[in-house]
Design an enzyme around this catalytic site. Sequence first.
Site, short mmCIF file in Angstrom:
data_model
loop_
_atom_site.label_atom_id
_atom_site.label_comp_id
_atom_site.label_asym_id
_atom_site.label_seq_id
_atom_site.Cartn_x
_atom_site.Cartn_y
_atom_site.Cartn_z
N ALA A 56 -5.23 -22.97 48.63
CA ALA A 56 -4.56 -22.98 47.33
C ALA A 56 -3.09 -22.70 47.57
CB ALA A 56 -5.16 -21.90 46.45
N THR A 57 -2.24 -23.34 46.78
CA THR A 57 -0.81 -23.14 47.04
C THR A 57 -0.04 -22.48 45.91
OG1 THR A 57 -0.62 -25.47 46.71
CG2 THR A 57 -0.47 -24.71 48.96
N THR A 58 0.98 -23.15 45.42
CA THR A 58 2.06 -22.40 44.76
C THR A 58 1.68 -21.62 43.49
OG1 THR A 58 3.42 -24.18 45.57
CG2 THR A 58 4.46 -22.66 44.04
N SER A 192 2.85 -22.45 49.77
CA SER A 192 3.65 -23.36 50.60
C SER A 192 4.82 -23.97 49.83
CB SER A 192 2.77 -24.46 51.16
OG SER A 192 2.24 -25.22 50.09
N ALA A 231 1.51 -30.10 49.25
CA ALA A 231 0.30 -29.33 48.96
C ALA A 231 0.28 -28.77 47.54
CB ALA A 231 0.15 -28.19 49.96
#
Lengths: 279, 235
Positions: A56-58, A192, A231
């Site tokens: 999982a990103t931002t 990221s 991502a």
Amino acid sequence: MQETSANQVAANATSSFTEHLQRSRPELLPYNALQPGAGGGPGTGAGTPVPPTPHATTIVALAYAGGVLMAGDRRATMGNIIASRHIEKVFPADQYSVLGIAGTAGVALDITRLFQVELEHYEKIEGTQLSLDGKANRLGAMIRGNLPMAMQGLAVIPLFAGFDRATGTGRLFSYDVTGGRYEEQEHHTVGSGSMFARGALKKLWRPNLSEAEAVRVAVEALYDAADDDSATGGPDPVRQLWPVVYTVSRAGAARVPELELAGVAGAIIEARAAAQREA
Amino acid sequence: MTQQFYVSPEQLMKDRADFARKGIARGRSVVVISCRDGIALVAENPSPSLHKIGEIYDKIAFAAVGKYNEFESLRQAGVRYADVRGYSYDREDVTARGLASVYAQSLGAVFTAEQKPFEVELAVAEVGPGPKTDHLYRLTFDGSIADEQEFIVMGGQADKVSEAVADGWRGDLDFAGAVRLALAGLVADKETATLPVSAVEVAVLDRGSESSRGTRRAFRRLDDADVAALLAEES
């Protein structure tokens, strides 16, 4: 004799769900599932590489007049593949706090669930809510508990925001992989795409934003992250997918309705299309 | 070595039961009423912080009479049981039936094996989508368990209180009506006609907590001001 048994009762009394699990059902704790050094051993640094898992990103979080807001995009990636377009990374932790997660999705979701039960458990056993600092410290301890798995590549980095009812302000906490807890001012972002979102927040954030302005700033920061980080997923008008946004104020944590987010995201897409800029 | 006197099992159990009953009869009563809006739990309790009524899980509440330290340890054990179960399976897999049978087993084990039985009586209540799907379980000191309908009255003078509540119970009562009925029941054995708001502890399990408050946790404790406001409502 009396003394020792009283001491024992006091020592066994715990309001922590995690401690209770550690004693009675340690196998249920998310970070006990994989033992440190299952492959390479604790001394050798990296163990066997973990097969690709969804990430999982931002996540972005920012303060506004009367509270804090947290928003997350909807994409999970596994290497260069999009594993999910629907994942949710921001969750209510309890009535007055929210939690966002970046990193290994499977572990992060379990830690989130454990943290939610931990807070509710304390509330039910003690009959009162934990202080905001207490909640932030508990989360730090859980992230530290996950350190052996982080060393094998299954790191979880949360962002925590809540309304401190004692001081009447919204507060924001970030963490490192060792469970170190840092209070943030104004805004913060993890994942990221965070460097791009952070750049956007620096330009868009100002003191005393209204709640509606804060939602717009958060969505725009995520849009910028999605623009440059593969991502991170942007607003998806085809599937009608918008970021997950929670606000926390004196009234408690509340999810911003889809309809409102559709309007905000639509306005941003329109404005950018009209500007015809490349970057 | 001294020989122990022989006591027949019948006599032993009877003595233990009498002992527990006496302890419970000294306490003040608790009333649990199932009604249209959910389940109302009302206890006569002058302390604002030592509760006789507590939340166990999303739809499940607990009420007790008897010795505080004993039912408090049972309440905490219930919260732990429910939280572990909900965490390891799913939240919807936590049911009042499961919890009540765990309580029945521990009460039964204490009654037969320990030095002294627990001087407590418990109620486990689970609110359902409609009044027909509410579950009310009554557990006594010896581990016997009863599945009750409509309402439960426990504690000292339970017969008189129970009679008064039975007279006034209707399926279409709202929370205000149910709390009023419970309060009327609780004074049935007393000289006074009303109890002051500060002398009662009131909590409810909201039938529609998802739609009205946006939370799956149906339990809500009412403070003195809430109770006064509820009672001031037109019936």
